[in-house]
Structures are given as C-alpha cells and as structure tokens.
Design a protein around this motif. Structure first.
Motif, mmCIF file in Angstrom:
data_model
loop_
_atom_site.group_PDB
_atom_site.id
_atom_site.type_symbol
_atom_site.label_atom_id
_atom_site.label_comp_id
_atom_site.label_asym_id
_atom_site.label_seq_id
_atom_site.Cartn_x
_atom_site.Cartn_y
_atom_site.Cartn_z
ATOM 1 N N MET A 197 3.493 12.032 3.008
ATOM 2 C CA MET A 197 4.233 11.317 4.371
ATOM 3 C C MET A 197 4.234 9.923 4.091
ATOM 4 S SD MET A 197 3.042 10.703 8.189
ATOM 5 C CE MET A 197 2.926 12.532 8.394
ATOM 6 N N HIS A 198 5.336 9.417 4.417
ATOM 7 C CA HIS A 198 5.533 7.806 4.377
ATOM 8 C C HIS A 198 6.065 7.134 5.524
ATOM 9 C CE1 HIS A 198 9.613 8.030 3.162
ATOM 10 N NE2 HIS A 198 9.893 6.941 3.592
ATOM 11 N N LEU A 199 5.803 5.909 5.864
ATOM 12 C CA LEU A 199 6.469 5.355 7.004
ATOM 13 C C LEU A 199 7.453 4.404 6.735
ATOM 14 C CD1 LEU A 199 3.145 4.167 9.053
ATOM 15 C CD2 LEU A 199 4.620 6.471 9.291
ATOM 16 N N ALA A 250 -0.613 3.790 9.826
ATOM 17 C CA ALA A 250 -0.679 4.624 8.576
ATOM 18 C C ALA A 250 -1.952 5.330 8.285
ATOM 19 C CB ALA A 250 -0.355 3.851 7.263
ATOM 20 N N ALA A 253 -0.495 8.615 6.228
ATOM 21 C CA ALA A 253 0.451 8.143 5.366
ATOM 22 C C ALA A 253 0.207 7.464 4.381
ATOM 23 C CB ALA A 253 1.753 7.216 6.455
ATOM 24 N N ARG A 254 0.464 7.817 3.073
ATOM 25 C CA ARG A 254 -0.017 7.045 1.744
ATOM 26 C C ARG A 254 0.948 6.043 1.420
ATOM 27 N NH1 ARG A 254 -4.420 7.013 2.606
ATOM 28 N NH2 ARG A 254 -4.603 6.165 0.637
ATOM 29 N N GLN A 255 2.233 5.697 1.898
ATOM 30 C CA GLN A 255 3.121 4.756 1.822
ATOM 31 C C GLN A 255 3.955 4.249 2.665
ATOM 32 O OE1 GLN A 255 6.194 6.181 -0.960
ATOM 33 N NE2 GLN A 255 6.737 4.097 -1.747
ATOM 34 N N ILE A 256 4.102 3.110 2.686
ATOM 35 C CA ILE A 256 5.081 2.360 3.801
ATOM 36 C C ILE A 256 5.864 1.467 3.052
ATOM 37 C CG2 ILE A 256 5.113 0.523 5.663
ATOM 38 C CD1 ILE A 256 1.664 1.032 5.604
ATOM 39 N N ILE A 283 -3.086 2.524 0.133
ATOM 40 C CA ILE A 283 -1.761 2.751 0.619
ATOM 41 C C ILE A 283 -0.747 1.933 -0.161
ATOM 42 C CG2 ILE A 283 -0.279 2.489 2.750
ATOM 43 C CD1 ILE A 283 -2.959 3.200 4.361
#
Length: 196
Positions: A1-3, A22, A27-30, A74
């Motif tokens: 999941m990413h934001l 996150a 979430a591991r990415q933004i 992240i």
C-alpha cells in the motif's frame, strides 16, 4: 500500500502528519504530487509552484519529511515544489506505464485520456479546457489503440507508441527543442512534464 497526497497551497501544512497516517495504515511509500491538471481558473492559485515566494519553504519542509520517512523505512517521493521549464521528463512515468480507460483506450497517462475530452453537458459543443501558464487550452486525448480490438502487447509495441515513449528517454541525443517539437501539444503544455 502507498499513500498519494495532492499538495495544495491550502493543505500543504497537513502534510507534516502524513507519516503518522502511513504508519497507522501500514503504507510503505508516500507520493506527494503537485496539482497539474487545472481545469477551474480558481484552482490556479492552489498550485504550490505558483506560490513562488514560498518555494524554498516547501522544499525544506519536503526534504525534512523525506528524512523522517527514511528513519521509519518509508519511501517519501515528492514532485516539485518548483518547475523545470526545460524538462523533457514526465512525472507520470509514461515510458514504463500506461492507462486503460473505461472504454478500453490505451493512453500514456490519465491526463491524455480521451474520455476527459468529451463534453460534460450534452448541449455544450466546446471541449473542456485546462489552464497552463495562464492560458486556456482544450483537453485533447491521445490513444494508441483500444483493448476491444487489439492486445495490450500489440498496442504497446506499435511504432507510434514506441516513438512517443522514446521522446521521454533521459539518455536521448536529441536537443530539448527537437524533443518538444516532436511531442504532442498536450505533453508540451503539461505541468507533469515541468515537475522538478
């Protein structure tokens, strides 16, 4: 999941809380992006790259968030805050990705979707427009084929589509002027291409 976070002048201050969110949702990415398709003139001032007196502030804040994100394992990727007027790169990654719209059209990015070009009201014969550098331009779609008639592999490997993607290669030997002359106007006049 990413934001995915759309940075606006009015919500930029909320970005400082994105790491907390996150972590809470795993979430591991933004990815923080600029507002690039500006259809309503009132939104022009919301694009942070238009707020030039605060560009340094935005840049410092984004780098600070990126550092804190790295401490939490992240990935924080951001587009902007300023523009690069000679850039030939596109933040939509058109060389490695495509969009298939609801009608099956294969397009380079969501901003070139032919569905966007259709009028929103049956009585209006004018195509919708977007604003780029203070001027209004009609939204013109690009399609390299339709999944109802061809396979995605065939469409992806078409000479026209390969040639389009080649315009965005960073190792190109073409001059920026030559690249811009070969690009579709919707790409030349697009803030995604100018994202620093």
């Amino acid at each position: 999941m990413h934001l995915a976070y759309l940075m606006l002048r009015s919500n930029f201050h909320e970005l400082k809380d994105i790491l907390t969110l996150a972590k809470r949702v795993g979430a591991r990415q933004i990815v923080a992006s600029n507002l690039t398709l500006i259809i309503d003139p009132k939104l022009f001032s919301e694009a942070i790259f238009n707020n030039t007196e605060y560009l340094e502030y935005y840049g410092i804040a984004l780098e600070e968030i990126k550092g804190k994100a790295a401490d939490e394992n992240i990935i924080f990727d951001y587009h902007g805050p300023g523009l690069d007027s000679v850039s030939g790169q596109c933040r939509e990654n058109v060389r490695h990705a495509c969009v298939i719209n609801v009608e099956g059209e294969v397009v380079p990015c969501v901003l070139t979707d032919p569905v966007l070009c259709k009028t929103r009201e049956p009585c209006n014969s004018n195509p919708p427009c977007y604003i780029f550098e203070g001027q209004s331009f009609p939204i013109r779609g690009i399609s390299f084929g339709n999944m109802q008639n061809e396979t995605l592999t065939h469409i992806w490997n078409k000479k026209e589509y390969s040639g389009f993607r080649a315009l965005f290669k960073p190792e190109t030997t073409k001059s920026p002027e030559q690249i811009l002359s070969e690009m579709p106007q919707c790409c030349v006049k697009c803030y995604k291409r100018l994202g620093a």
